[in-house]
Write a protein that holds these residues in place. Sequence first.
Motif, PDB file in Angstrom:
ATOM      1  N   ASN A   1      42.347 -25.617 -89.156  1.00 32.89           N
ATOM      2  CA  ASN A   1      41.356 -25.594 -90.238  1.00 32.89           C
ATOM      3  C   ASN A   1      42.025 -25.752 -91.607  1.00 32.89           C
ATOM      4  OD1 ASN A   1      39.250 -25.252 -88.434  1.00 32.89           O
ATOM      5  ND2 ASN A   1      39.272 -23.021 -88.575  1.00 32.89           N
ATOM      6  N   VAL A   2      43.162 -25.059 -91.775  1.00 36.46           N
ATOM      7  CA  VAL A   2      43.899 -25.178 -93.028  1.00 36.46           C
ATOM      8  C   VAL A   2      44.354 -26.623 -93.226  1.00 36.46           C
ATOM      9  CG1 VAL A   2      46.024 -24.528 -94.228  1.00 36.46           C
ATOM     10  CG2 VAL A   2      44.656 -22.770 -93.081  1.00 36.46           C
ATOM     11  N   TYR A   3      44.871 -27.218 -92.168  1.00 31.38           N
ATOM     12  CA  TYR A   3      45.319 -28.604 -92.252  1.00 31.38           C
ATOM     13  C   TYR A   3      44.170 -29.534 -92.631  1.00 31.38           C
ATOM     14  CZ  TYR A   3      46.242 -33.322 -90.723  1.00 31.38           C
ATOM     15  OH  TYR A   3      46.327 -34.680 -90.683  1.00 31.38           O
ATOM     16  N   ASN A   4      43.029 -29.393 -91.978  1.00 33.07           N
ATOM     17  CA  ASN A   4      41.889 -30.261 -92.266  1.00 33.07           C
ATOM     18  C   ASN A   4      41.450 -30.147 -93.722  1.00 33.07           C
ATOM     19  OD1 ASN A   4      41.762 -31.254 -89.650  1.00 33.07           O
ATOM     20  ND2 ASN A   4      40.369 -29.640 -88.950  1.00 33.07           N
ATOM     21  N   GLU A   5      41.463 -28.908 -94.246  1.00 32.10           N
ATOM     22  CA  GLU A   5      41.068 -28.704 -95.636  1.00 32.10           C
ATOM     23  C   GLU A   5      42.083 -29.350 -96.584  1.00 32.10           C
ATOM     24  OE1 GLU A   5      38.803 -27.717 -98.815  1.00 32.10           O
ATOM     25  OE2 GLU A   5      38.267 -27.566 -96.683  1.00 32.10           O
ATOM     26  N   LEU A   6      43.381 -29.182 -96.294  1.00 28.20           N
ATOM     27  CA  LEU A   6      44.409 -29.812 -97.126  1.00 28.20           C
ATOM     28  C   LEU A   6      44.280 -31.330 -97.107  1.00 28.20           C
ATOM     29  CD1 LEU A   6      47.609 -27.729 -96.259  1.00 28.20           C
ATOM     30  CD2 LEU A   6      46.464 -27.853 -98.474  1.00 28.20           C
ATOM     31  N   ASN A   7      44.008 -31.866 -95.927  1.00 28.71           N
ATOM     32  CA  ASN A   7      43.883 -33.310 -95.795  1.00 28.71           C
ATOM     33  C   ASN A   7      42.716 -33.847 -96.632  1.00 28.71           C
ATOM     34  OD1 ASN A   7      45.058 -35.613 -94.607  1.00 28.71           O
ATOM     35  ND2 ASN A   7      43.377 -35.753 -93.142  1.00 28.71           N
ATOM     36  N   LYS A   8      41.605 -33.119 -96.628  1.00 28.07           N
ATOM     37  CA  LYS A   8      40.445 -33.524 -97.435  1.00 28.07           C
ATOM     38  C   LYS A   8      40.796 -33.521 -98.921  1.00 28.07           C
ATOM     39  CE  LYS A   8      36.863 -31.815 -94.270  1.00 28.07           C
ATOM     40  NZ  LYS A   8      35.783 -30.794 -94.095  1.00 28.07           N
ATOM     41  N   ARG A   9      41.516 -32.478 -99.343  1.00 26.38           N
ATOM     42  CA  ARG A   9      41.870 -32.365-100.764  1.00 26.38           C
ATOM     43  C   ARG A   9      42.864 -33.454-101.180  1.00 26.38           C
ATOM     44  NH1 ARG A   9      40.686 -26.843-103.140  1.00 26.38           N
ATOM     45  NH2 ARG A   9      39.398 -25.833-101.571  1.00 26.38           N
ATOM     46  N   PHE A  10      43.802 -33.770-100.297  1.00 29.04           N
ATOM     47  CA  PHE A  10      44.722 -34.865-100.585  1.00 29.04           C
ATOM     48  C   PHE A  10      43.953 -36.172-100.765  1.00 29.04           C
ATOM     49  CE2 PHE A  10      48.392 -32.537 -98.393  1.00 29.04           C
ATOM     50  CZ  PHE A  10      49.010 -32.238 -99.601  1.00 29.04           C
ATOM     51  N   SER A  11      43.012 -36.420 -99.871  1.00 31.08           N
ATOM     52  CA  SER A  11      42.234 -37.664 -99.935  1.00 31.08           C
ATOM     53  C   SER A  11      41.427 -37.734-101.229  1.00 31.08           C
ATOM     54  CB  SER A  11      41.292 -37.755 -98.721  1.00 31.08           C
ATOM     55  OG  SER A  11      42.029 -37.808 -97.524  1.00 31.08           O
TER      56      SER A  11
END
Length: 204
Positions: free
Chosen positions: A133-143
């Motif tokens: 979940n943390v990874y998915n959230e970070l990935n969204k913010r990077f995008s």
Amino acid sequence: MAFFRRLMEYSLSINKHYHALPVVLTICIHNTTSYLMELSTPSSTLPFVVELPCVGWANSCYLMNAGSIAKHLQEIPLNPFVAVSHFLTEQKPSLAGMIHRNDKTIIMLYELAKKMFGDQIQVEQDAANSVKNVYNELNKRFSTAKQFLLEDVRDVESRKRTLDCFDQAVLYTDTHLSKNIIALPIRARAWIRMIQIKIRIGLL
């Protein structure tokens, strides 16, 4: 030779309590010393084990390791003894990680382990899900940050340096996730260790 001495002590203890010499089966999950292997001889009755000298402290002493079962891993289904040894030497935390995941004995061992340690496995699975979940959230913010950068920064060179930084961050999180999620649940290995202890000596 400490390992070999422990085998003698365990066997003599059994003889003391039950007045009978045992048949010993030991499964080595790590490398077997060359000295111990030099003492061994191929078994004439069980092709997937070697025998160790045991005069005076056991009727027979069989040893199994990754080497002794290697040729027998091609047999379908696996011999139950080979399956147990393979299960222990591989130390995979989940059935999906086993090459012989469709073997009935391997499946049974993982089902037993799940019943014994299901709560511990669930705790670690929850931890793995949290990391995802943390990874998915970070990935969204990077995008999102990359999109804002493309819209707001007109200098191509400045934009490229920042985009490269974002891409490296995404690559790092991808690599870290793939390595560590596969390793979880870490505590699931506990049931493998417990079973190893319980069958260190088997009475046939």
